[in-house]
Scaffold this motif. Structure first.
Motif, PDB file in Angstrom:
ATOM      1  N   ALA A  21       2.345   2.546  -1.075  1.00  0.00           N
ATOM      2  CA  ALA A  21       1.527   1.149  -1.379  1.00  0.00           C
ATOM      3  C   ALA A  21       0.995   0.757  -0.063  1.00  0.00           C
ATOM      4  O   ALA A  21      -0.203  -0.001  -0.295  1.00  0.00           O
ATOM      5  CB  ALA A  21       2.682   0.278  -1.838  1.00  0.00           C
ATOM      6  N   LYS A  22       1.664   1.092   1.071  1.00  0.00           N
ATOM      7  CA  LYS A  22       1.099   0.638   2.353  1.00  0.00           C
ATOM      8  C   LYS A  22       1.034   1.713   3.276  1.00  0.00           C
ATOM      9  O   LYS A  22       1.626   1.843   4.308  1.00  0.00           O
ATOM     10  CB  LYS A  22       1.914  -0.490   2.817  1.00  0.00           C
ATOM     11  N   PRO A  23       0.077   2.702   3.224  1.00  0.00           N
ATOM     12  CA  PRO A  23       0.119   3.900   4.124  1.00  0.00           C
ATOM     13  C   PRO A  23      -0.054   3.782   5.497  1.00  0.00           C
ATOM     14  O   PRO A  23       0.704   4.350   6.100  1.00  0.00           O
ATOM     15  CB  PRO A  23      -1.184   4.731   3.640  1.00  0.00           C
ATOM     16  N   GLU A  24      -0.731   2.503   5.900  1.00  0.00           N
ATOM     17  CA  GLU A  24      -0.929   2.267   7.293  1.00  0.00           C
ATOM     18  C   GLU A  24       0.310   1.738   8.005  1.00  0.00           C
ATOM     19  O   GLU A  24       0.711   2.219   9.091  1.00  0.00           O
ATOM     20  CB  GLU A  24      -2.206   1.335   7.479  1.00  0.00           C
TER      21      GLU A  24
ATOM     22  N   LYS E  34       0.635  -3.266  14.349  1.00  0.00           N
ATOM     23  CA  LYS E  34      -0.600  -3.909  13.940  1.00  0.00           C
ATOM     24  C   LYS E  34      -0.882  -3.728  12.564  1.00  0.00           C
ATOM     25  O   LYS E  34      -1.172  -4.724  11.676  1.00  0.00           O
ATOM     26  CB  LYS E  34      -1.868  -2.823  14.527  1.00  0.00           C
ATOM     27  N   ALA E  35      -0.132  -2.809  11.964  1.00  0.00           N
ATOM     28  CA  ALA E  35      -0.193  -2.433  10.365  1.00  0.00           C
ATOM     29  C   ALA E  35       0.606  -3.558   9.949  1.00  0.00           C
ATOM     30  O   ALA E  35       0.467  -4.094   8.682  1.00  0.00           O
ATOM     31  CB  ALA E  35       0.515  -1.068  10.230  1.00  0.00           C
ATOM     32  N   ALA E  36       1.808  -4.083  10.478  1.00  0.00           N
ATOM     33  CA  ALA E  36       2.606  -4.989   9.832  1.00  0.00           C
ATOM     34  C   ALA E  36       2.081  -6.335   9.641  1.00  0.00           C
ATOM     35  O   ALA E  36       2.262  -6.899   9.028  1.00  0.00           O
ATOM     36  CB  ALA E  36       4.069  -5.084  10.530  1.00  0.00           C
ATOM     37  N   MET E  37       1.478  -6.747  10.939  1.00  0.00           N
ATOM     38  CA  MET E  37       0.681  -7.969  11.271  1.00  0.00           C
ATOM     39  C   MET E  37      -0.781  -8.248  10.595  1.00  0.00           C
ATOM     40  O   MET E  37      -1.260  -9.560  10.477  1.00  0.00           O
ATOM     41  CB  MET E  37       0.840  -8.493  12.481  1.00  0.00           C
ATOM     42  N   ALA E  38      -1.186  -7.175  10.133  1.00  0.00           N
ATOM     43  CA  ALA E  38      -2.571  -7.165   9.554  1.00  0.00           C
ATOM     44  C   ALA E  38      -2.881  -8.246   8.436  1.00  0.00           C
ATOM     45  O   ALA E  38      -1.799  -7.839   7.459  1.00  0.00           O
ATOM     46  CB  ALA E  38      -3.173  -5.734   9.275  1.00  0.00           C
ATOM     47  N   PRO E  39      -3.882  -9.131   8.228  1.00  0.00           N
ATOM     48  CA  PRO E  39      -3.861 -10.064   7.023  1.00  0.00           C
ATOM     49  C   PRO E  39      -3.904  -9.094   5.906  1.00  0.00           C
ATOM     50  O   PRO E  39      -4.926  -8.083   5.801  1.00  0.00           O
ATOM     51  CB  PRO E  39      -5.100 -10.810   7.676  1.00  0.00           C
TER      52      PRO E  39
ATOM     53  N   LEU F  90       9.194  -4.319  11.193  1.00  0.00           N
ATOM     54  CA  LEU F  90       8.564  -4.476  12.681  1.00  0.00           C
ATOM     55  C   LEU F  90       9.787  -5.106  13.363  1.00  0.00           C
ATOM     56  O   LEU F  90       9.974  -4.795  14.562  1.00  0.00           O
ATOM     57  CB  LEU F  90       7.397  -5.457  12.665  1.00  0.00           C
ATOM     58  N   MET F  91      10.598  -6.083  12.568  1.00  0.00           N
ATOM     59  CA  MET F  91      11.645  -6.931  13.564  1.00  0.00           C
ATOM     60  C   MET F  91      12.876  -6.172  13.529  1.00  0.00           C
ATOM     61  O   MET F  91      13.878  -6.981  13.900  1.00  0.00           O
ATOM     62  CB  MET F  91      11.466  -8.288  12.937  1.00  0.00           C
TER      63      MET F  91
END
Lengths: 112, 112, 112, 112, 112, 112
Positions: A21-24, E34-39, F90-91
């Motif tokens: 779902a979220k590869p990155e 970066k991946a977690a916070m990307a809009p 992330l957290m």
């Protein structure tokens, strides 16, 4: 008592689903995982033992199952596990003793 | 930034005060401590590294100061510390990164 | 070492500020607080001791300062505090010992 | 819903297994346990109530089962339990409410 | 009261130091960040608000300083902060109220 | 894997039972809940997402079940959930990944 092989497998499956779902996102997590666990000044087994000790301290069955499964493949002995659990109990008291008993049960299941 | 030598010293003093007031309680704790940290299947340095990793994961400055002070006396290198902190960050994300920076600062102070 | 009177006072001030900004929120919290601490099957001192034990277990200096200040006003003795801290140490190991030493320091400051 | 008698029993069995493998470790823990719970300025029931409150606050089913089983043997009433849970909810919000419901279920099972 | 600008700055400096020592580790963490916070389905401000709420719930001053600094740059209002803190208090009770007061103080310092 | 509808239902039932036994306590908690979740500067869905993120970070299945059930009724999409879980990971690192997989399973069950 939990089936810790199934618990470890469920983590792998759920992480795989999140990866699709979220590869990155999961590529990011796996990059951190690979860098954190890469042998260097400390070997992989020592690092996995620290991860397991934290998993017991955080009262996290899925962490216990996943990191213990890896440690069994790296040759962790019952004696090493018992001493690791001693440190977790020193650093967490009664609640860590409860999850230490989960780790003992998981070790028996994963080495059966 | 905290003075981590003072933080470690305050734990020792407070524990000593509790020992005077309730000797059987601290004798019990020290018995657990001695048994958990005694070298056996794992050596003392490995056990102290696990304790420090848990201290970072639990966001506990006093634990960081105390266990790092012991680890410095056991010869912990900066490289070993950095890799230990990597495992703590993997198992704790952002909050563990924050306390990993405390451990780095403490290491500089304790080895200065 | 922290100034625990100032720590307790800062919690009161911050809560007051939040009450001004969001009165219904803090009215809700204070309603829960009043109901939880009201004497009934257990008296207020026993309840505050449980709250302090949880505050130590959660490694929360502001909780220690606030609940200890209340307990001092309710007549908590040094002996009672020491035994309460023993339970917290049993249920939290090393990190709770660290915050038990904070509670001892806070008690000295708040009863000076 | 868990079978809390089985949960409490599993902790006892696992602790016994760890005692066989590492007698000095569990002797250390039991020494701490005995010293922490010994009646003194506070009686055993008050101490066990604080331990249970911490177990709820730490979201630990095994702790709830073990300390509630002991408290039932010490005569804990439903009313006392409800008020103890109120303090845990005040000190832990929603997650503690979830584990308070576990404690209620455990109490029903252990007193059935 | 802490100087929250200094707290946020210390996290940045410590992370930079760790990056120099173990570039692959911090590259891994920054990739996850970066991946977690990307809009995406959620915008960056909503994501940072969730991170701050977790930081308050975990009683982590460094997390509060870092995520609040970012949120101020994204236009967080005092009203939004107050309501975010209400959720954290609901999900963490008294200890979260204590750290909510830290967040209020940090917001005043970071917007002064 | 848990039956998350049953988990959510058990929380509701247990809270109802506590309400009957101690009406003023649960009235207090519900007052806090209502005030914390009331739409204002932030809407209810954003607030529930923060509550769910905290529930994952605290490794609390009952919190995941309850807040996800509410969020499904508010129209949470799979994509929004995945991004929320990214922030929690992330957290919280590995342990939060484990409970993120619980949330994914719960979402599938609650939307089936």
């Amino acid at each position: 008592m939990s089936d810790f092989k199934a618990v470890a497998q469920a983590v792998v499956q759920g992480a795989g689903q999140l990866h699709k779902a979220k590869p990155e996102l999961m590529t990011g997590f796996m990059g951190l995982h690979k860098a954190a666990m890469a042998p260097g000044a400390l070997d992989e087994k020592t690092k996995e033992m620290m991860a397991l000790a934290i998993g017991v301290a955080k009262l996290c069955d899925g962490c216990i199952a996943s990191h213990l499964q890896k440690l069994v493949s790296l040759g962790l002995t019952a004696d090493e596990l018992n001493e690791l659990l001693g440190v977790a109990i020193l650093m967490g008291g009664g609640p860590s003793l409860v999850y230490a008993t989960h780790a003992l049960e998981a070790f028996q299941q994963l080495t059966a």
